[in-house]
Design a protein around this motif. Sequence first.
Motif, short mmCIF file in Angstrom:
data_model
loop_
_atom_site.label_atom_id
_atom_site.label_comp_id
_atom_site.label_asym_id
_atom_site.label_seq_id
_atom_site.Cartn_x
_atom_site.Cartn_y
_atom_site.Cartn_z
N ASP A 147 0.80 -1.23 0.00
CA ASP A 147 0.00 0.00 0.00
C ASP A 147 0.83 1.29 0.00
OD1 ASP A 147 1.00 -0.29 2.51
OD2 ASP A 147 -0.92 -0.18 3.57
N LEU A 148 2.11 1.18 -0.36
CA LEU A 148 2.95 2.39 -0.39
C LEU A 148 3.00 3.02 -1.78
CD1 LEU A 148 6.00 1.37 1.84
CD2 LEU A 148 3.99 2.71 2.48
N TYR A 154 6.68 -3.52 -1.88
CA TYR A 154 7.97 -3.42 -1.21
C TYR A 154 8.15 -4.61 -0.27
CZ TYR A 154 8.01 1.40 -2.90
OH TYR A 154 8.01 2.50 -3.70
N VAL A 155 9.39 -4.96 0.00
CA VAL A 155 9.69 -6.08 0.89
C VAL A 155 10.53 -5.59 2.06
CG1 VAL A 155 10.86 -8.30 1.12
CG2 VAL A 155 9.54 -7.81 -0.94
#
Length: 501
Positions: A147-148, A154-155
């Motif tokens: 949700d960025l 992203y990890v």
Amino acid sequence: MGAEPRKLLQGSTGDWEVVIGLEVHAQVSSKSKLFSGSSAEYGAGPNENVSLVDAAMPGMLPVINKYCVEQAIRTGLGLNAKINTWSRFDRKNYFYPDLPQGYQISQYKDPIVGEGEIEVELEGGETIKVGIERLHLEQDAGKSIHDLAPKESYVDLNRSGVALMEIVSKPDMRTAEEGSAYFSKLRSIVRYLGTCDGNMEEGSMRADVNVSVCRAGSYEKFKETGDFKYLGTRTETKNVNSIRYVRQVIDYEARRQIEVLEGGGTIDQETRLFDVKTGTTRTMRSKEDAHDYRYFPDPDLLPLEFEQAWVDEIKASLPELPDAKKHRFMSEYGLSSYDASVLASDKASAAYFEEVAKCGDGKLASNWVTGDLFGALNKAGKDIEESPVSSAQLGELIGLIKDGTISGKIAKDVFGLMFEGEETGSPKDIVERRGLKQVTDTGAIEKVIDDIMAANPKQVEQVKEKPKTMGWFVGQVMKEMQGKANPQAVNEILKKKLGLD
């Protein structure tokens, strides 16, 4: 012999039974990860707690954290389970972006902890036994964040390699209440042991909830034969992180599966997710079987072996656990099974109660802690560690009731003043400052009673016909004396003057 009525769900075509098992992931309370020296602390910035081992850099070898092994043994002992002095780590192979190795180091056929059993208290005082199938150690995966950005994921590998204990129950639970009570009891045990902080908001403890339904009488056949075909196809709802949500998942899944089956459909063995906003579950993926993970012994780790003497040493260091504390509270303080269970379920609450009970009346102490204190804390959204009224203050306050200095009603007023922060310090001093001492002077009480009787002749006549209406006089006296009159003295004098003794 059929199932208990409370364990049956009615469908349009007959009665059904629900069968529940939980796989609980409890994060080990340790400063570093299971196979690396990286910090396991919660709340660090993205990818700050990641070593070369956690990131699966080529040539990096895992090294077992002895303290995590000790914590697993402590937990196994707290579950009354068999400790295996020989166990083995395996590779569980699957692909996911937040699993950099392409496998998870876990334990498959040879876990560190074997079968056990715990006692679970239900509402109303009933207890059930829930079997533990196993406890094994494994490393956590990282976290994918979606949700960025609108088109990117992203990890964060901070959780990668964090030590987890997976505690697998037997399919011994039959209602949503039993499932949620078991999860609550498990949390209480690991918090007492100090092996997991049980902080579900931070993901330290979460449950995979397995639910299946079968026709009434099928569970009994399963218990007789051990054949799982009688239990129906199960679904697994992943990562449920609240006791209330566990209950909701079971209720929803049971009803959903019954509707599907009664509509002529079949239940797929699948993994599902719980939507907290709607209280429903939805399909995530088809449920894998063990062979899909291609388990094999991890070639970088030797089998885990330790001496029984070490297990005995750990056992000797265990604290008093909830069940033992509950039974001691019942015998030592005369508490009911329910009250003892409520107080013993939380380590901080149990310690608070024992301090209050130094007032010399365990039952009264229990009533105040579980009633007035818990009620006020719940309303204020505070934990017992944040209580504005200390255990010493509450114990002293109860002592003032016992020695007749104040009445129970005045004690509640003083408690309210302390809880709201309007008064601080010793309850005895507060009573002195506020002029709240109980009036035990029988002459003063008699005068008030005489005045009330003189002013209310009709009520005086009525009470002779209906003795129960004496309560009206008690209320008037207490009101006139601002609650300070000794209730026992008021009752005795009124009975005498109204001719009711």
